[in-house]
Structure formats: structure tokens, C-alpha cells
Design a protein around this motif. Structure first.
Motif, short mmCIF file in Angstrom:
data_model
loop_
_atom_site.label_atom_id
_atom_site.label_comp_id
_atom_site.label_asym_id
_atom_site.label_seq_id
_atom_site.Cartn_x
_atom_site.Cartn_y
_atom_site.Cartn_z
N UNK A 127 -1.92 -6.96 -4.34
CA UNK A 127 -2.65 -6.25 -3.98
C UNK A 127 -3.78 -7.27 -2.56
N UNK A 128 -4.42 -7.42 -2.56
CA UNK A 128 -5.39 -8.31 -1.42
C UNK A 128 -5.48 -7.63 -0.35
N UNK A 186 3.53 -2.07 1.14
CA UNK A 186 4.70 -3.26 0.44
C UNK A 186 5.76 -3.35 0.96
N UNK A 187 6.39 -3.86 1.23
CA UNK A 187 8.13 -4.29 1.67
C UNK A 187 8.73 -4.40 1.68
N UNK A 227 -5.04 -6.73 5.17
CA UNK A 227 -4.63 -6.11 3.77
C UNK A 227 -2.76 -6.30 3.88
N UNK A 228 -2.17 -6.72 2.40
CA UNK A 228 -1.20 -6.98 1.67
C UNK A 228 -1.10 -6.37 0.26
N UNK A 279 5.87 -0.39 -3.48
CA UNK A 279 4.16 0.05 -3.59
C UNK A 279 3.64 1.03 -2.53
N UNK A 280 2.46 1.33 -3.06
CA UNK A 280 1.75 2.41 -2.25
C UNK A 280 0.55 2.41 -2.52
N UNK A 281 -0.05 2.27 -1.76
CA UNK A 281 -1.96 2.52 -2.36
C UNK A 281 -2.22 3.83 -1.50
#
Length: 120
Positions: A24-25, A111-112, A2-3, A96-98
Motif C-alpha cells: 500500500x502507498x 487493488x487491481x 493511493x495504490x 486487496x481492499x483498504x
């Protein structure tokens, strides 16, 4: 793997605009609600904006309503944050948040971050 990779941050003058992207990936992007958070120096991380899986529902922090717009492109696995009328109080690292809730469990990715600096 996950990225979530944010981009688009930088230095901008007050009143200016920036567009953040989060690529996203490693997971099924369209299944996840997406959000942008930010953390200013010495402050707690706060929610800036969120968007539902299909993009039909959005929500914003009061401090950014009318200035920021969140959007997503599920075909590109990307979420965006258009930021207009920026002011120095918007200076922060933007994350970023999922998130996806399935039954009793929650899957949450971050994310970072990308730094946004609003200064003259």
C-alpha cells in the motif's frame, strides 16, 4: 496517489501453497482495516479474510478457515494472505481492499487483483 498492488499469484497444484502480498502507498496504512476478496469466473466477489488496523482481530470466510491466514506489517505498509491446502475452488482473482470509516463517511480503496489458479 493511493495504490494497492497485489503480488504472489500464479499457478499451483491442488494441495499447494501461495503467499499473496499487497503493498500500500499514498495513505496512512495503519489507519485502515485490510481485507482480501476474491472473484471466481462467473461468480460475485466475496470476502476471503479481514484484519483490523493493528492486526489484533481477524475474520475469515468459512470456506477458507483453517487454510488461509491474513497478516499485516504496518512498518512495511503490507498485508499478506498465506494460502495453504489450496483446491481448485480457490481459483479466482484475489483483490486487496483498504477501508476506513470516519464519522459518516467511508474511504475504500481497491487493488487491481492477482490471479490464483489451482490446477493439476
Amino acid at each position: 496517489q493511493v495504490q494497492l498492488v497485489e503480488s504472489g499469484g500464479g499457478l499451483v497444484q491442488p494441495g499447494g501453497s501461495l503467499r499473496l502480498s499487497c503493498a500500500a502507498s499514498g495513505f496512512t496504512f495503519s489507519y485502515y482495516a485490510m481485507s482480501w476478496y476474491r472473484q471466481a469466473p462467473g461468480k460475485e466477489r466475496e470476502l476471503v479474510a479481514g484484519i483490523s488496523t493493528a492486526g489484533g482481530y481477524t475474520n475469515y470466510a468459512d470456506s477458507v478457515k483453517g487454510r488461509f491466514t491474513i497478516s499485516r506489517d504496518n512498518a512495511k505498509n503490507t498485508v499478506y494472505l498465506q494460502m495453504d491446502s489450496l483446491n481448485p475452488e480457490d481459483t479466482a482473482v484475489y483483490y486487496c481492499n483498504a477501508v476506513r470509516a470516519i464519522g459518516g463517511s467511508r474511504m475504500d480503496y481497491w487493488g487491481k487483483g492477482t490471479l490464483v489458479t489451482v490446477s493439476s
